[in-house]
Design an enzyme around this catalytic site. Structure first.
Site, PDB file in Angstrom:
ATOM      1  N   LYS A   1       0.609  -1.416   0.053  1.00 13.53           N
ATOM      2  CA  LYS A   1       0.153   0.008  -0.163  1.00 13.53           C
ATOM      3  C   LYS A   1       0.914   1.016   0.086  1.00 13.53           C
ATOM      4  O   LYS A   1       0.778   2.359  -0.702  1.00 13.53           O
ATOM      5  CB  LYS A   1      -0.961  -0.119   1.199  1.00 13.53           C
ATOM      6  CG  LYS A   1      -2.109   0.527   1.206  1.00 13.53           C
ATOM      7  CD  LYS A   1      -3.138   0.232   2.387  1.00 13.53           C
ATOM      8  CE  LYS A   1      -2.426  -0.431   3.498  1.00 13.53           C
ATOM      9  NZ  LYS A   1      -2.267   0.196   4.483  1.00 13.53           N
TER      10      LYS A   1
ATOM     11  N   ARG B   1      10.814  -5.946   5.804  1.00 14.73           N
ATOM     12  CA  ARG B   1      10.654  -4.532   5.607  1.00 14.73           C
ATOM     13  C   ARG B   1      11.665  -3.476   6.327  1.00 14.73           C
ATOM     14  O   ARG B   1      11.868  -3.931   7.672  1.00 14.73           O
ATOM     15  CB  ARG B   1       9.130  -3.978   5.742  1.00 14.73           C
ATOM     16  CG  ARG B   1       9.045  -2.768   5.431  1.00 14.73           C
ATOM     17  CD  ARG B   1       7.594  -2.212   5.375  1.00 14.73           C
ATOM     18  NE  ARG B   1       6.875  -2.374   6.683  1.00 14.73           N
ATOM     19  CZ  ARG B   1       5.316  -2.200   6.626  1.00 14.73           C
ATOM     20  NH1 ARG B   1       4.836  -1.909   5.481  1.00 14.73           N
ATOM     21  NH2 ARG B   1       4.953  -2.308   7.868  1.00 14.73           N
TER      22      ARG B   1
ATOM     23  N   ARG C   1      -1.716  -6.887  14.397  1.00 13.25           N
ATOM     24  CA  ARG C   1      -2.284  -5.908  13.393  1.00 13.25           C
ATOM     25  C   ARG C   1      -3.001  -6.589  12.695  1.00 13.25           C
ATOM     26  O   ARG C   1      -4.174  -6.133  11.838  1.00 13.25           O
ATOM     27  CB  ARG C   1      -0.839  -5.087  12.657  1.00 13.25           C
ATOM     28  CG  ARG C   1      -0.543  -4.021  13.539  1.00 13.25           C
ATOM     29  CD  ARG C   1       0.929  -3.726  13.396  1.00 13.25           C
ATOM     30  NE  ARG C   1       1.091  -3.066  11.976  1.00 13.25           N
ATOM     31  CZ  ARG C   1       2.540  -3.545  11.470  1.00 13.25           C
ATOM     32  NH1 ARG C   1       3.467  -4.228  11.912  1.00 13.25           N
ATOM     33  NH2 ARG C   1       2.514  -3.064  10.352  1.00 13.25           N
TER      34      ARG C   1
ATOM     35  N   ARG D   1      -9.937   2.998   8.668  1.00 13.73           N
ATOM     36  CA  ARG D   1      -9.394   1.663   9.085  1.00 13.73           C
ATOM     37  C   ARG D   1     -10.657   0.837   9.641  1.00 13.73           C
ATOM     38  O   ARG D   1     -10.517  -0.223   9.897  1.00 13.73           O
ATOM     39  CB  ARG D   1      -8.478   2.006  10.103  1.00 13.73           C
ATOM     40  CG  ARG D   1      -7.033   1.347  10.372  1.00 13.73           C
ATOM     41  CD  ARG D   1      -6.091   0.857   9.316  1.00 13.73           C
ATOM     42  NE  ARG D   1      -5.092   0.466  10.022  1.00 13.73           N
ATOM     43  CZ  ARG D   1      -3.791   1.019   9.687  1.00 13.73           C
ATOM     44  NH1 ARG D   1      -3.586   2.022   8.833  1.00 13.73           N
ATOM     45  NH2 ARG D   1      -2.701   0.651  10.476  1.00 13.73           N
TER      46      ARG D   1
ATOM     47  N   ARG E   1      10.906  -0.909  11.434  1.00 12.58           N
ATOM     48  CA  ARG E   1       9.704  -0.111  12.158  1.00 12.58           C
ATOM     49  C   ARG E   1       9.549  -0.902  13.487  1.00 12.58           C
ATOM     50  O   ARG E   1       9.789  -2.228  13.525  1.00 12.58           O
ATOM     51  CB  ARG E   1       8.617  -0.156  11.447  1.00 12.58           C
ATOM     52  CG  ARG E   1       8.328   0.941  10.647  1.00 12.58           C
ATOM     53  CD  ARG E   1       7.164   0.880   9.795  1.00 12.58           C
ATOM     54  NE  ARG E   1       5.846   0.708  10.292  1.00 12.58           N
ATOM     55  CZ  ARG E   1       4.741   0.625   9.840  1.00 12.58           C
ATOM     56  NH1 ARG E   1       4.630   1.163   8.456  1.00 12.58           N
ATOM     57  NH2 ARG E   1       3.410   0.373  10.437  1.00 12.58           N
TER      58      ARG E   1
HETATM   59  P1  AMP Z   1       0.378   1.771   9.268  1.00 16.70           P
HETATM   60  O1  AMP Z   1       1.622   2.740   9.022  1.00 16.70           O
HETATM   61  O2  AMP Z   1      -0.781   2.310   8.640  1.00 16.70           O
HETATM   62  O3  AMP Z   1       0.495   0.394   9.439  1.00 16.70           O
HETATM   63  O4  AMP Z   1      -0.005   2.197  10.568  1.00 16.70           O
HETATM   64  C1  AMP Z   1       0.781   2.296  11.748  1.00 16.70           C
HETATM   65  C2  AMP Z   1       0.008   2.283  13.124  1.00 16.70           C
HETATM   66  O5  AMP Z   1      -0.611   3.502  13.232  1.00 16.70           O
HETATM   67  C3  AMP Z   1      -1.144   1.202  13.327  1.00 16.70           C
HETATM   68  O6  AMP Z   1      -0.804   0.225  13.519  1.00 16.70           O
HETATM   69  C4  AMP Z   1      -2.035   2.189  14.273  1.00 16.70           C
HETATM   70  O7  AMP Z   1      -1.596   2.043  15.544  1.00 16.70           O
HETATM   71  C5  AMP Z   1      -1.894   3.647  13.868  1.00 16.70           C
HETATM   72  N1  AMP Z   1      -2.847   4.086  12.839  1.00 16.70           N
HETATM   73  C6  AMP Z   1      -2.287   4.235  11.430  1.00 16.70           C
HETATM   74  N2  AMP Z   1      -3.699   4.498  10.912  1.00 16.70           N
HETATM   75  C7  AMP Z   1      -4.779   4.593  11.683  1.00 16.70           C
HETATM   76  C8  AMP Z   1      -6.073   4.437  11.891  1.00 16.70           C
HETATM   77  N3  AMP Z   1      -6.623   4.984  10.516  1.00 16.70           N
HETATM   78  N4  AMP Z   1      -6.796   4.383  12.599  1.00 16.70           N
HETATM   79  C9  AMP Z   1      -6.234   3.950  13.975  1.00 16.70           C
HETATM   80  N5  AMP Z   1      -4.895   3.688  14.172  1.00 16.70           N
HETATM   81  C10 AMP Z   1      -4.077   3.940  12.993  1.00 16.70           C
END
Ligand code: AMP
Length: 225
Positions: A17, A130, A173, A93, A162
């Site tokens: 993504k 990653r 997740r 989300r 990360r």
């Molecule tokens: P990502 O990089 O999209 O995997 O996001 C990393 C982390 O940020 C996630 O595991 C959540 O803790 C938080 N996060 C990002 N976007 C959202 C969202 N739309 N709703 C809730 N938590 C989010």
């Protein structure tokens, strides 16, 4: 509210993504809004938002909807997104976030919600390998590292793993994706806004499929009286 291309990009963690959203933002000259990246920057700079979100982000838990959406609405109110459109990456989300977004954009709406589909069996390997640039967020992989000593090819930043790309947090997740985000895919399907695109293949192949699906949908919408 705005002109330009307005997309929500969905897909399980590790579907590619982030990479595809950067490519789409260049292709459509629209702003890339990654909520995960916004939270990582907030955590790194220890802003009040970062202090609130850190424990949740580190554990792979979702940040509460009201906090996420306040941050996203503030970003969507800026001139660049109003004039050029946006590629929303990692948000919504949950169905509650999607409802709040639709209400915020009303009477307009997004052009489409694009779901990048890859088999669940592929994602753990992708996520464990990653690596990301701490400065610009560009993604690498153990099998495709930067050219020089884990220094970003694009901006020279340090390339690291990360915090939340460890096996336990990834499992959490992925479980949350099944519980919260799969219903969201169905929600967009029900509104006739979903485009599902095969995410298996080279980044170029996947980008080409995405652009084809998005352009077809946009021209269909433009043709409607
Ligand atoms: P990502 O990089 O999209 O995997 O996001 C990393 C982390 O940020 C996630 O595991 C959540 O803790 C938080 N996060 C990002 N976007 C959202 C969202 N739309 N709703 C809730 N938590 C989010």
């Amino acid at each position: 509210m705005s002109s330009g291309t307005r997309l929500v990009v969905l897909g399980i963690q590790g579907a590619g993504k982030g990479t595809q959203c950067v490519r789409l933002s260049h292709h459509y000259v629209a702003s890339h809004i990654s909520t995960g990246e916004m939270f990582r920057i907030a955590v790194m700079t220890r802003s009040p938002l970062g202090l609130k979100a850190k424990a949740l982000v580190d554990a792979g838990e979702l940040v509460p909807d009201d906090i996420v959406m306040a941050m996203v609405f503030e970003r969507l109110d800026k001139d660049d997104t109003k004039n050029r459109g946006f590629i929303l990456d990692g948000c919504p989300r949950t169905v509650a976030q999607a409802e709040a977004l639709a209400e915020f954009l009303s009477p307009e709406d997004i052009d489409a919600a694009v779901d990048i589909v890859v088999p669940a069996s592929m994602v753990m390997r992708r996520l464990l390998g990653r690596r990301v640039c701490v400065d610009c967020g560009h993604n690498y992989h153990l099998s495709a590292p930067p050219k020089v000593n884990w220094t970003c090819d694009i901006c020279g930043g340090e390339v690291v793993q990360r915090e939340d790309d460890n096996e336990e947090t990834i499992r959490r997740r992925l479980a949350l994706y099944d519980k919260e985000t799969v219903p969201l895919v169905e929600w967009y399907r029900g509104r006739g806004q979903l485009e599902s695109v095969n995410g298996v293949g080279s980044p170029d192949m996947v980008t080409a499929r995405l652009v084809r699906a998005i352009d077809a949908r946009r021209s269909k919408v433009e043709r409607q009286p």
